[in-house]
Design a protein around this motif. Structure first.
Motif, PDB file in Angstrom:
ATOM      1  N   LEU A 154      32.814  51.964  50.150  1.00 29.09           N
ATOM      2  CA  LEU A 154      33.318  52.602  48.933  1.00 29.09           C
ATOM      3  C   LEU A 154      32.744  54.006  48.848  1.00 29.09           C
ATOM      4  CD1 LEU A 154      32.826  49.640  46.420  1.00 29.09           C
ATOM      5  CD2 LEU A 154      34.958  50.353  47.529  1.00 29.09           C
ATOM      6  N   PRO A 155      33.365  54.901  48.076  1.00 28.62           N
ATOM      7  CA  PRO A 155      32.824  56.260  47.941  1.00 28.62           C
ATOM      8  C   PRO A 155      31.353  56.216  47.543  1.00 28.62           C
ATOM      9  CG  PRO A 155      34.979  56.121  46.915  1.00 28.62           C
ATOM     10  CD  PRO A 155      34.612  54.721  47.295  1.00 28.62           C
ATOM     11  N   ALA A 156      30.514  56.971  48.267  1.00 23.79           N
ATOM     12  CA  ALA A 156      29.067  56.905  48.065  1.00 23.79           C
ATOM     13  C   ALA A 156      28.573  58.108  47.286  1.00 23.79           C
ATOM     14  CB  ALA A 156      28.352  56.838  49.413  1.00 23.79           C
ATOM     15  N   ASN A 157      27.781  57.820  46.282  1.00 23.70           N
ATOM     16  CA  ASN A 157      27.102  58.861  45.519  1.00 23.70           C
ATOM     17  C   ASN A 157      26.016  58.167  44.719  1.00 23.70           C
ATOM     18  OD1 ASN A 157      26.452  61.339  44.482  1.00 23.70           O
ATOM     19  ND2 ASN A 157      28.584  61.913  44.089  1.00 23.70           N
ATOM     20  N   ALA A 158      25.090  58.930  44.182  1.00 19.99           N
ATOM     21  CA  ALA A 158      24.005  58.328  43.413  1.00 19.99           C
ATOM     22  C   ALA A 158      24.482  57.967  42.006  1.00 19.99           C
ATOM     23  CB  ALA A 158      22.819  59.288  43.345  1.00 19.99           C
ATOM     24  N   ASN A 159      24.072  56.801  41.531  1.00 21.81           N
ATOM     25  CA  ASN A 159      24.258  56.379  40.142  1.00 21.81           C
ATOM     26  C   ASN A 159      25.731  56.345  39.729  1.00 21.81           C
ATOM     27  OD1 ASN A 159      21.433  56.373  40.050  1.00 21.81           O
ATOM     28  ND2 ASN A 159      21.399  58.525  39.417  1.00 21.81           N
ATOM     29  N   ILE A 160      26.507  55.535  40.410  1.00 21.54           N
ATOM     30  CA  ILE A 160      27.930  55.387  40.084  1.00 21.54           C
ATOM     31  C   ILE A 160      28.299  53.906  40.117  1.00 21.54           C
ATOM     32  CG2 ILE A 160      28.675  57.663  40.890  1.00 21.54           C
ATOM     33  CD1 ILE A 160      29.573  56.353  43.476  1.00 21.54           C
ATOM     34  N   ALA A 161      29.466  53.606  39.542  1.00 19.64           N
ATOM     35  CA  ALA A 161      29.975  52.229  39.524  1.00 19.64           C
ATOM     36  C   ALA A 161      31.415  52.212  40.013  1.00 19.64           C
ATOM     37  CB  ALA A 161      29.889  51.648  38.119  1.00 19.64           C
ATOM     38  N   HIS A 162      31.827  51.067  40.594  1.00 19.65           N
ATOM     39  CA  HIS A 162      33.195  50.840  41.044  1.00 19.65           C
ATOM     40  C   HIS A 162      33.636  49.465  40.517  1.00 19.65           C
ATOM     41  CE1 HIS A 162      32.542  54.029  44.085  1.00 19.65           C
ATOM     42  NE2 HIS A 162      31.376  53.446  44.285  1.00 19.65           N
ATOM     43  N   TYR A 163      34.909  49.374  40.148  1.00 20.73           N
ATOM     44  CA  TYR A 163      35.471  48.082  39.725  1.00 20.73           C
ATOM     45  C   TYR A 163      36.572  47.670  40.701  1.00 20.73           C
ATOM     46  CZ  TYR A 163      33.157  48.321  35.144  1.00 20.73           C
ATOM     47  OH  TYR A 163      32.249  48.367  34.117  1.00 20.73           O
ATOM     48  N   LEU A 164      36.652  46.344  40.973  1.00 20.28           N
ATOM     49  CA  LEU A 164      37.710  45.772  41.795  1.00 20.28           C
ATOM     50  C   LEU A 164      38.326  44.620  41.001  1.00 20.28           C
ATOM     51  CD1 LEU A 164      35.157  45.996  44.442  1.00 20.28           C
ATOM     52  CD2 LEU A 164      37.446  46.579  45.221  1.00 20.28           C
ATOM     53  N   PHE A 165      39.677  44.568  40.981  1.00 18.01           N
ATOM     54  CA  PHE A 165      40.365  43.563  40.159  1.00 18.01           C
ATOM     55  C   PHE A 165      41.524  42.956  40.941  1.00 18.01           C
ATOM     56  CE2 PHE A 165      43.986  42.542  37.422  1.00 18.01           C
ATOM     57  CZ  PHE A 165      43.426  41.568  36.598  1.00 18.01           C
ATOM     58  N   ARG A 166      41.743  41.652  40.754  1.00 19.75           N
ATOM     59  CA  ARG A 166      42.922  40.989  41.291  1.00 19.75           C
ATOM     60  C   ARG A 166      43.152  39.703  40.489  1.00 19.75           C
ATOM     61  NH1 ARG A 166      40.891  39.205  47.246  1.00 19.75           N
ATOM     62  NH2 ARG A 166      43.097  39.569  47.669  1.00 19.75           N
ATOM     63  N   THR A 167      44.347  39.133  40.614  1.00 20.45           N
ATOM     64  CA  THR A 167      44.637  37.845  39.977  1.00 20.45           C
ATOM     65  C   THR A 167      44.699  36.762  41.031  1.00 20.45           C
ATOM     66  OG1 THR A 167      47.031  38.163  40.085  1.00 20.45           O
ATOM     67  CG2 THR A 167      45.904  38.911  38.082  1.00 20.45           C
ATOM     68  N   LEU A 168      44.253  35.560  40.657  1.00 23.96           N
ATOM     69  CA  LEU A 168      44.254  34.393  41.522  1.00 23.96           C
ATOM     70  C   LEU A 168      45.110  33.322  40.841  1.00 23.96           C
ATOM     71  CD1 LEU A 168      41.424  35.936  41.862  1.00 23.96           C
ATOM     72  CD2 LEU A 168      40.628  33.832  42.913  1.00 23.96           C
ATOM     73  N   THR A 169      46.202  32.916  41.494  1.00 26.11           N
ATOM     74  CA  THR A 169      47.080  31.890  40.928  1.00 26.11           C
ATOM     75  C   THR A 169      46.771  30.559  41.588  1.00 26.11           C
ATOM     76  OG1 THR A 169      48.800  33.533  40.528  1.00 26.11           O
ATOM     77  CG2 THR A 169      49.470  31.217  40.509  1.00 26.11           C
ATOM     78  N   ALA A 170      46.340  29.585  40.761  1.00 23.99           N
ATOM     79  CA  ALA A 170      45.938  28.274  41.277  1.00 23.99           C
ATOM     80  C   ALA A 170      47.029  27.245  41.002  1.00 23.99           C
ATOM     81  CB  ALA A 170      44.632  27.839  40.621  1.00 23.99           C
ATOM     82  N   PRO A 171      47.340  26.353  41.966  1.00 20.57           N
ATOM     83  CA  PRO A 171      48.378  25.321  41.756  1.00 20.57           C
ATOM     84  C   PRO A 171      47.933  24.252  40.754  1.00 20.57           C
ATOM     85  CG  PRO A 171      47.272  24.979  43.852  1.00 20.57           C
ATOM     86  CD  PRO A 171      46.743  26.265  43.309  1.00 20.57           C
ATOM     87  N   GLN A 172      46.619  24.184  40.475  1.00 16.29           N
ATOM     88  CA  GLN A 172      46.079  23.182  39.558  1.00 16.29           C
ATOM     89  C   GLN A 172      44.674  23.625  39.163  1.00 16.29           C
ATOM     90  OE1 GLN A 172      46.433  20.042  42.369  1.00 16.29           O
ATOM     91  NE2 GLN A 172      44.426  20.373  43.255  1.00 16.29           N
ATOM     92  N   ASP A 173      44.058  22.979  38.192  1.00 14.27           N
ATOM     93  CA  ASP A 173      42.666  23.259  37.889  1.00 14.27           C
ATOM     94  C   ASP A 173      41.819  22.936  39.121  1.00 14.27           C
ATOM     95  OD1 ASP A 173      43.495  23.893  35.373  1.00 14.27           O
ATOM     96  OD2 ASP A 173      42.682  22.107  34.382  1.00 14.27           O
ATOM     97  N   MET A 174      40.918  23.833  39.467  1.00 14.93           N
ATOM     98  CA  MET A 174      40.155  23.634  40.705  1.00 14.93           C
ATOM     99  C   MET A 174      38.892  24.489  40.698  1.00 14.93           C
ATOM    100  SD  MET A 174      42.597  25.809  43.323  1.00 14.93           S
ATOM    101  CE  MET A 174      41.538  25.552  44.713  1.00 14.93           C
ATOM    102  N   LYS A 175      37.986  24.147  41.594  1.00 17.73           N
ATOM    103  CA  LYS A 175      36.788  24.961  41.808  1.00 17.73           C
ATOM    104  C   LYS A 175      37.001  25.829  43.047  1.00 17.73           C
ATOM    105  CE  LYS A 175      33.401  21.889  39.635  1.00 17.73           C
ATOM    106  NZ  LYS A 175      33.138  22.849  38.529  1.00 17.73           N
ATOM    107  N   LEU A 176      36.418  27.035  43.002  1.00 14.83           N
ATOM    108  CA  LEU A 176      36.577  27.980  44.110  1.00 14.83           C
ATOM    109  C   LEU A 176      35.225  28.616  44.408  1.00 14.83           C
ATOM    110  CD1 LEU A 176      38.663  29.427  45.993  1.00 14.83           C
ATOM    111  CD2 LEU A 176      38.706  31.270  44.292  1.00 14.83           C
TER     112      LEU A 176
END
Length: 978
Positions: free
Chosen positions: A472-494
């Motif tokens: 990821l882009p490097a610099n001092a004192n910064i934050a990055h966010y990553l987001f996605r959706t996960l569609t499950a066929p049923q209630d489950m543990k991952l």
């Protein structure tokens, strides 16, 4: 400055040769007699440095010295009307030169020389070192001493001084001298006997030819050259970390063994990377530019160290090839020679194209020789052919492909589906704590991808593939966010498998599941978190916080063995898939279907072979080219001052011009300038150093300064003759070595008369050969060779012989421990010993080996009690002594006298004298009795080191002969080249 002043004073006051000889000369020579006086007593105020120059007067420039003035400084032929003479003889403190507070008054002899020079017409002569050498006429002299033209120059000087040369050394001395000088190792006694018994007139030359052809010649020459280029196995500054550079040492050894012309040797080291179609050998040679000290200290300033590296390269290159103290001009114009500060930084600009970082270790590169390259090419061809076969087979498996896709589709329906990653960042904070802890938006509510955060928009990043580390882009004192959706066929543990550089936080459906504030580099599976997914769509949010350095993340999950990108593609209707989707799916088919296992196995095995071939290749530093950095003159050498003039690559203005037709000059141009036949320095400097190796001292001293502060050669015509001979021979190093050792001058005895030694203690007249202690590596090599332990393998990585436990205890960042090499590697030549700059091997240090932090062209030679203690107690020498003792007992005969003579013949190429025999037999008898009474001490002594201890030899006898062997190794004769 004071270092060079002290050298000049030593030469003038202790040796007393320069001016004593000039006083009796018929004609005063400006370069020989007058310039040294000006340089030592006048240049500080009237020399090259404009900043300290007074009265607008330069005594180092002819035009200024003889300029028209109201009161002429010098009136040739007229002492009374020359202000120079008036001022140096004045008793008036206001007029007297040099001033009394300069604390360097002229002697009566020096004043007399200056008066005689003016009276004789005050003839000017340029400094000898700045004038291109010309082949002088060979003196016409006759003597049985003469064996080649070198001797004619030497004999002419000796006759002028009414001195006779020494007789030829005896044949035992000659062969030992040749072996040590040309191979760095002693001859065996059988080799000595064969030479002594060979009465052929060609025996000596045949021996020289034989030794020059041995691979040990390259090792001997490399010992010296590695000092010159400050070769080491560590980077010097701060933590002094280990680095890989041994292939450069192998290059140097092979260059001397193959008799590579010296001009090529220079070109390849300075600019091997710039030679068109550079071979791997030439690229390895370019490591010369990377042998300097570097740092990776966290608080170091890159700009400062780039300035240090540039200055180091100027100093080293100028000293190594030109024999001058160019480094003095880093902060001001040179005080004694015509080098300006501008010259210094223009010279530094030649090296501005070297790719490097100011802080951090330079990368190393594999050395792929021709044999390895052929194997690599063959393996790559095998892989390519197998890939073609695999693709062809896969294309023909249409029905199997349909069945396979159907099975994947069924599996995908029962698995979770993941959308591509959405990325937001970087987002700046005031500290690492804030970057990690601060909520740049509300992470606990559903994410709105359409709304920017701090003017930064969300972006889809299809290249973020699961199961791989991503930067990821490097610099001092910064934050990055990553987001996605996960569609499950049923209630489950991952199970989420995560990695981060640095901190990481994880939310699932707005609930925080992981919060770890840490400083680290990213790796796979640093964290594992089990989360609950609801049937249908779930939101996954990851935050990566960075304190400094690099930045990255890793993500994978553990609910299915079906890759996310394949699962996504297989759920898309075939006619709606993109071309990239079809390619990805086809690749997965080829990589997984069991019917294609055979060609896949061929590819897998071949790829392993390819990796092994590449990974096992030795690695070394090499010069790599980058866009040239801007080079400026640094006022007073201050790296923070950017006010100085920007400069381009150029050679010193007063020297041979460098013609490049208006383009930017580069290091290859510099190398070609160095080896130009009109360059006055390069050939002279190298033959002067060859002379030093073979005669103990150079023809011109000191070896690193042939400028104004150095001494004028006592044999200037001989030095020039050798320089021209070297160039006209095609820069043939072996030719020059052969010429030097073939001379009668070289073959003289080193046992001069007491009167001659008193008159010429440093042997500048060359009326005898020179005795001097062997270099540190050779002292050890000699003991190992005599004992029979020496491993004679050529080249390879550095090794670690025995070293005191705890010697490295102060080595930090990280802590390190010296682990001695095992097996034959423990007995390799000293040339291959691991060279740790900050903590040089103590045995090498005791015998004056340099740390190689800077270019060293001449080692000091001390004589200290510590050296005797090393020879007596260092495990290397004790082990060598006890193994030698085994040989004495097994090979030396049946009685003590025979054995002692055998030991002397093996170690010193002669029998013991009666006095030596009496003393040593007395020692042997006392020690035998002592060890018979104390067998535990005897066993302890003969068990030192890793070499096998014989069980069939009486332990007391073995220990007693070990004592004798230790004494022999400690003899002056054992460590001295006679």
């Amino acid at each position: 400055m004071f270092r060079y002043v002290s050298i000049q004073l030593l030469l003038l006051l202790v040796l007393g040769l320069v001016h004593t000889e000039s006083l009796v000369a018929q004609t005063v020579d400006f370069d020989r007699d007058i310039r040294p006086i000006f340089s030592n007593h006048c240049y500080a105020c009237h020399g090259p440095d404009a900043e300290t120059r007074e009265a607008d007067l330069r005594l180092d420039v002819q035009a200024s010295l003889f300029a028209v003035r109201d009161e002429p400084l010098i009136t040739p032929g007229d002492v009374q009307n020359s202000q120079l003479i008036h001022r140096i003889t004045s008793k008036d403190d206001a007029e007297q030169m040099p001033p009394a507070d300069f604390l360097k008054p002229l002697s009566a002899d020096q004043i007399s020389l200056l008066q005689r020079w003016v009276k004789q017409g005050a003839q000017w002569k340029d400094h000898w070192a700045w004038t291109a050498p010309q082949r002088p006429s060979i003196p016409v002299v006759k003597h049985l001493f003469i064996r080649n033209d070198i001797d004619r120059f030497v004999l002419a000087k000796l006759k002028d001084k009414k001195v006779k040369p020494s007789k030829r050394a005896d044949r035992i001395t000659l062969i030992r001298r040749l072996y040590f000088d040309l191979t760095g190792l002693p001859p065996t006694f059988s080799q000595v006997q064969a030479f002594v018994e060979n009465t052929s007139s060609s025996a000596y030359q045949e021996l020289v030819t034989q030794l020059l052809a041995q691979p040990q010649f390259g090792e001997r020459m490399a010992m010296y050259w590695l000092d010159v280029v400050r070769y080491a196995d560590s980077n010097g500054y701060h933590a002094d970390k280990t680095r890989q550079v041994s292939p450069y040492r192998d290059y140097v050894i092979e260059a001397f063994n193959s008799n590579k012309p010296y001009d090529e040797f220079v070109r390849e080291q300075l600019a091997g990377d710039l030679i068109p179609n550079a071979t791997i050998e030439q690229q390895v040679a370019s490591a010369f530019n990377m042998l300097l000290q570097t740092t990776d200290e966290g608080g170091a300033q890159a700009k400062e160290y780039l300035a240090k590296y540039a200055a180091d390269r100027v100093r080293n290159t100028a000293t190594a090839f030109m024999g001058v103290t160019f480094g003095c001009a880093q902060c001001h114009d040179h005080k004694y020679d015509p080098f300006t500060t501008k010259d210094f930084y223009q010279f530094a600009s030649f090296f501005a194209d070297i790719s490097e970082v100011g802080v951090g270790n330079a990368p190393v590169f594999p050395v792929i020789d021709a044999k390895r390259q052929a194997a690599i090419a063959e393996t790559k061809t095998k892989i390519a052919n197998a890939q073609v076969a695999l693709a062809s087979a896969a294309e023909k498996m249409v029905q199997q492909r349909s069945v396979w896709e159907a099975s994947l589709s069924k599996k995908a329906q029962s698995n979770i589906r993941l959308t591509p990653w959405q990325f937001l960042g970087p987002l700046a904070a005031e500290s690492f704590d804030l970057a990690h802890d601060k909520s740049f938006f509300d992470e606990t509510v559903p994410i709105d991808l359409e709304t920017p955060v701090a003017d930064v928009a969300w972006k889809q990043r299809d290249e973020f593939v699961d199961g791989k580390i991503h930067a990821l882009p490097a610099n001092a004192n910064i934050a990055h966010y990553l987001f996605r959706t996960l569609t499950a066929p049923q209630d489950m543990k991952l199970v989420l498998q995560l990695g981060s550089d640095d901190g990481i936080r994880v939310w699932v459906n707005g609930n925080e599941k992981l919060n770890k504030k840490i400083a680290r580099g990213v790796a796979a599976n640093q964290e594992q978190v089990t989360v609950d997914l609801e049937q249908g769509e779930n939101q996954l949010l990851i935050k990566i916080s960075q304190g400094g350095g690099g930045c990255g993340f890793y993500f994978n999950y553990g609910s299915s063995n079906l890759p996310a990108d394949i699962q996504r593609i297989i759920l898309i209707a075939e006619n709606e898939r993109s071309e990239k989707d079809h390619t990805t799916l086809a690749s997965h088919f080829r990589d997984t279907h069991p019917d294609l296992a055979v060609p896949r196995e061929v590819i897998t095995n071949s790829e392993k072979t390819l990796k092994q071939l590449t990974d096992s290749a030795p690695k070394t530093l090499m010069t790599k080219v980058a866009a040239p950095r801007t080079t400026r003159i640094l006022p007073r050498g201050n790296w923070q001052d950017d006010s100085g003039e920007e400069v381009q690559p150029a050679v010193p203005e007063f020297m041979l011009p460098l013609e490049v037709d208006g383009r930017r000059a580069n290091r290859l141009d510099l190398a070609d300038w160095m080896i130009d036949s009109n360059n006055p320095l390069t050939a002279r400097v190298f033959v002067n150093r060859l002379w030093k190796i073979l005669f103990g001292n150079g023809l011109a001293q000191p070896l690193d300064d042939i400028g104004s502060q150095g001494s004028r050669p006592l044999h200037p015509e001989l030095l020039d003759w050798l320089a021209i001979e070297f160039m006209e021979s095609g820069w043939d190093v072996k030719h020059m070595v052969k010429l030097l050792v073939a001379s009668g001058t070289y073959q003289q005895s080193s046992n001069g008369s007491a009167a001659m030694t008193a008159r010429d203690p440093y042997n500048h007249l060359l009326a005898r050969q020179t005795q001097f202690r062997l270099d540190a590596e050779m002292v050890r090599d000699n003991a190992l060779a005599v004992s029979g332990l020496l491993t004679r393998d050529i080249g390879g990585v550095s090794v670690k012989p025995y070293q005191p436990v705890g010697y490295w205890k102060h080595m930090n960042f990280p802590k390190r421990k010296w682990t001695p090499s095992a097996g034959d590697n423990a007995y390799r030549r000293g040339l291959y010993t691991h060279w740790q700059r900050m903590f040089l091997h103590p045995s090498l240090l005791a015998f004056d080996a340099p740390s190689r932090e800077e270019c060293t062209v001449e080692r000091s030679r001390s004589n200290t009690p510590q050296q005797a203690l090393v020879l007596l107690n260092d495990p290397t020498y004790v082990e060598a002594a006890r193994v030698f003792a085994q040989r004495i007992i097994n090979e030396g005969g049946t009685d003590s006298t025979q054995r002692l003579n055998w030991a002397f013949e093996t170690a010193l190429s002669r029998q013991a004298t009666k006095q030596e025999s009496n003393v040593l037999m007395d020692v042997y008898g006392k020690h035998l009795v002592m060890f018979q009474a104390d067998t535990d001490s005897a066993r302890s002594l003969v068990a030192v080191g890793n070499a096998t201890t014989p069980t069939q030899v009486d332990v007391a006898e073995h220990a007693a002969w070990t004592s004798i062997a230790r004494i022999i190794f400690n003899l002056h004769e054992s460590i001295t080249r006679n």
